[in-house]
Design an enzyme around this catalytic site. Structure first.
Site, short mmCIF file in Angstrom:
data_model
loop_
_atom_site.label_atom_id
_atom_site.label_comp_id
_atom_site.label_asym_id
_atom_site.label_seq_id
_atom_site.Cartn_x
_atom_site.Cartn_y
_atom_site.Cartn_z
N GLU A 1 1.70 0.20 -4.90
CA GLU A 1 1.26 1.49 -5.42
C GLU A 1 2.47 2.42 -5.46
OE1 GLU A 1 -3.23 2.33 -4.05
OE2 GLU A 1 -1.83 2.26 -2.38
N ASP B 1 0.85 -1.19 0.00
CA ASP B 1 0.00 0.00 0.00
C ASP B 1 0.89 1.25 0.00
OD1 ASP B 1 -2.76 1.07 0.40
OD2 ASP B 1 -1.86 1.88 2.23
#
Ligand code: CA
Length: 654
Positions: free
Chosen positions: A374, A345
């Protein structure tokens, strides 16, 4: 002259008072691998790192919830900033916390970051023999070490509760780990659901939203029903309690999570863990801060916390003990839970050096491990861009891929503008953004990078460094996005847009990624950020599967086609560069390209793939020779073909 009257000692004090230097604290690095609890039936030892505490206590409790400590032990200062205690008795089942003293005051008693077994709401850790958490057959559950190219993966992103909580899931253990361990479950219409559905669909990896112990959902019996995606870590190394059948028993959540993972493995499906090391759910009173105030976080120049996660804080992966914690935590999940991959994340918060160390250590124990994240943040960070694991630095990441928001929004329009459309929903000028994704963000001579929506140059060095997708749990589902951005288009055409969008994802180079339920037009009713929306919004409505069985069957065939054809998932950049040729002089909103299968090991000689993202039909000239349709019983084509609005054609020559 006057200073001659002042003694040297006084001058020194004066200078100190005048300058008021803030002496930075020195944090010794502990290099041992025994932080946390080390259990045996004859003794339990505890080691906690907190270099500047004045004292450290170990507190023992009978339960994991409210009871007062029945014993308190002073821990001893030990090497490299650690505190140590050993109790020579069998403490199995006893709960524990640590309490650190600073400037004469005791901080809150908390579990240490290395806690593996925790009680209800993760407030206390438990002394446990982890061997007792292994379900029957676990010793035969192999950590799948088959070397695998990242582009061989097809990822399916799923929230554990969403999979089974709807009344029509046919699953008994609704919302639980065990719900995804049930086989042969069916909807009232007789369609497979849950695990058997995923198996039938054919994806290789299931990526589960966070299942480490997160903070937001009250795990107590009788607490109001709550929902959360789970991006608010509390105990990084313990499983979440609300997915277990007994959140009070730390063993149950570990055992049931292993049962779920084993059930996936038994179906040949690998499990990806959604890792959120970029921040802590709590800030001032996080377990990190109670034990080592401030250390684990980044700060701005004025000393306040920086917040590149938009969650109140950001961790500092570049600090040795945070880096060490991340690596050891990830290794623990692989070794103890047989995890096959990680999604990071807001990976752009982490530094490149740490991500590369992580990749190196994880690939050492499992060469086929799948890593992606990400490549962005949710705010600015004091760590320079050049050092962070951002999308633009993807080529410096070794063995870890980044999500391509370029193709995501190129296909369907910007996630930040509800009305914006993309290539598959009829917006002209998005061709280069989609082509950029087709070649997995690699250099290619036929792409005009200036026309790409976000990235003006290729950022990948290999196709395995890019995740190709058009939707995930964030933002509107693909179906909702199409509905919101194309309100004047009739439903039949919108369904064609959806199908075209997924066709682009599953035929592009890179690592394809699907959001669960998209294979039957999943809706979240226009709720853009459903992180704490009720089940009625988030649950997968399994009755939709029988209604949209045509799309389901098509996606299943497309997945099988990709798995059968290495030319659709090439392993190196050179092959992508030389084997893909885009057709030129096409109508607006049309992309066509040929893939020569040379060097890929594909049984077919070449592919010709056409996407018509325009509202009009178009006639397209085919390259020489006879072509067969990969669908529609191998229908034959030559010279020219007509494509209806929002449609695709996948042709091949044997
Ligand atoms: Ca929890």
């Amino acid at each position: 002259m006057r200073f001659t009257l002042i003694t040297i000692g006084t001058l020194f004090i004066m200078m100190q008072t005048m300058a008021q230097p803030v002496k930075p604290l020195i944090y010794p690095v502990y290099s041992g691998h025994d932080l946390g609890l080390n259990y045996s039936p004859s003794a339990s030892s505890f080691r906690v790192w907190s270099p500047h505490a004045e004292a450290m206590e170990l507190l023992l409790y009978k339960d994991g919830d409210e009871s007062a400590a029945f014993r308190t032990t002073n821990m001893e200062r030990s090497k490299d900033g650690t505190w140590f205690a050993q109790l020579s008795e069998d403490l199995n089942g006893i709960f524990y916390c640590f309490r650190a003293k600073f400037k004469g005051k005791w901080n809150k008693a908390v579990p240490d970051p290395y806690a593996k077994a925790v009680g209800v709401n993760g407030k206390r850790a438990q002394v446990m023999d982890l061997k007792n958490s292994n379900p029957p057959g676990w010793q035969n559950d192999q950590v799948n070490q088959t070397p695998m190219q990242p582009t061989d993966a097809i990822i399916y992103e799923l929230h554990i509760r969403d999979a089974s909580i709807s009344p029509n899931s046919g699953i008994k253990n609704k919302g639980k780990y065990l719900g995804l361990a049930e086989l042969g479950t069916k909807s009232p219409e007789g369609e497979l659901t849950g695990l058997s559905h995923i198996k039938d669909l054919g994806v290789t990896h299931v990526h589960l939203l966070p299942f480490f112990d997160y903070n937001s959902v009250d795990e107590r019996k009788g607490a109001p029903v709550q929902y959360n995606w789970g991006y608010d870590p509390l105990n990084y190394n313990a499983p979440e309690g609300s997915y277990s059948t007994d959140a009070y028993n730390p063993l149950t959540r570990i055992k049931e999570l292993k049962q779920m993972i084993m059930a996936f493995h038994n179906q040949g499906i690998k499990v990806v863990f959604d890792a959120v090391y970029n921040h802590t759910g709590l800030t001032e009173h996080s377990y990190f801060n109670e034990l080592v105030p401030g250390y684990y976080y980044r700060h701005k120049a004025d000393g306040s916390l920086s917040d590149a996660t938009a969650c109140g804080n950001e961790t500092a992966s570049e600090k040795p003990m945070m880096r060490k914690f991340m690596i050891e935590s990830l290794l623990y999940w692989v070794k103890e839970f047989h995890i096959d991959g990680f999604r990071f994340d807001l990976m752009g918060v982490h530094d490149i050096a740490t991500m590369n160390l992580i990749s190196k250590e994880l690939h050492k124990i499992n060469p086929g491990i799948l890593l992606y994240g990400e490549g962005w943040t949710a705010g600015s960070s004091p760590l320079p861009d050049s050092q962070r694991a951002l999308k633009k630095n993807a080529s410096e990441l070794e063995g870890t891929a980044v999500f391509s928001d370029d193709i995501r929004d190129g296909i369907k329009g910007s996630v930040f503008d509800i009305k914006d459309r993309g290539f598959a929903t009829g917006k002209p000028g998005m061709e280069e953004s989609v082509k950029f994704g087709i070649v997995a963000a690699l250099p290619h001579p036929q792409i005009d990078y200036n026309q790409v929506n976000y990235s003006k140059k290729p950022y990948a060095a290999e196709p395995g460094q890019v995740v190709t997708y058009t939707e995930c749990h964030d933002n509107n589902t693909l179906w909702d996005k199409i509905e919101l951005s194309c309100p004047d288009v009739d439903k039949g055409e919108r369904e064609k847009m959806h199908k075209l969008a997924l066709t682009i994802v599953l035929t592009s180079q890179g690592i394809p990624f699907l959001h669960a339920g998209t294979e039957f037009f999943r809706t979240k009713f226009g709720v853009e950020n459903s992180y704490k929306s009720p089940d009625s919004i988030n649950q997968i409505n399994w009755s939709e599967k029988s209604i949209h069985k045509d799309l389901y069957n098509y996606i299943q065939q497309l997945i099988n086609l990709r798995k059968a054809h290495p030319a659709l998932r090439m392993h190196n950049a050179k092959l992508v560069y030389t084997n893909i040729r885009f057709s030129e002089n096409l109508p607006s909103n049309v992309i066509a390209y040929q893939i020569d299968a040379d060097g890929t090991g594909d049984k077919w000689k070449r592919f010709f793939i056409i996407f018509n993202g325009s509202p009009d039909p178009h006639s397209i000239t085919l390259p020489d020779g006879n072509w067969k349709d990969a669908f529609n019983n191998g229908k034959e084509y030559s010279k020219e073909t007509n494509l209806e609005s929002y449609s695709s054609l996948i042709l091949y020559q044997e």
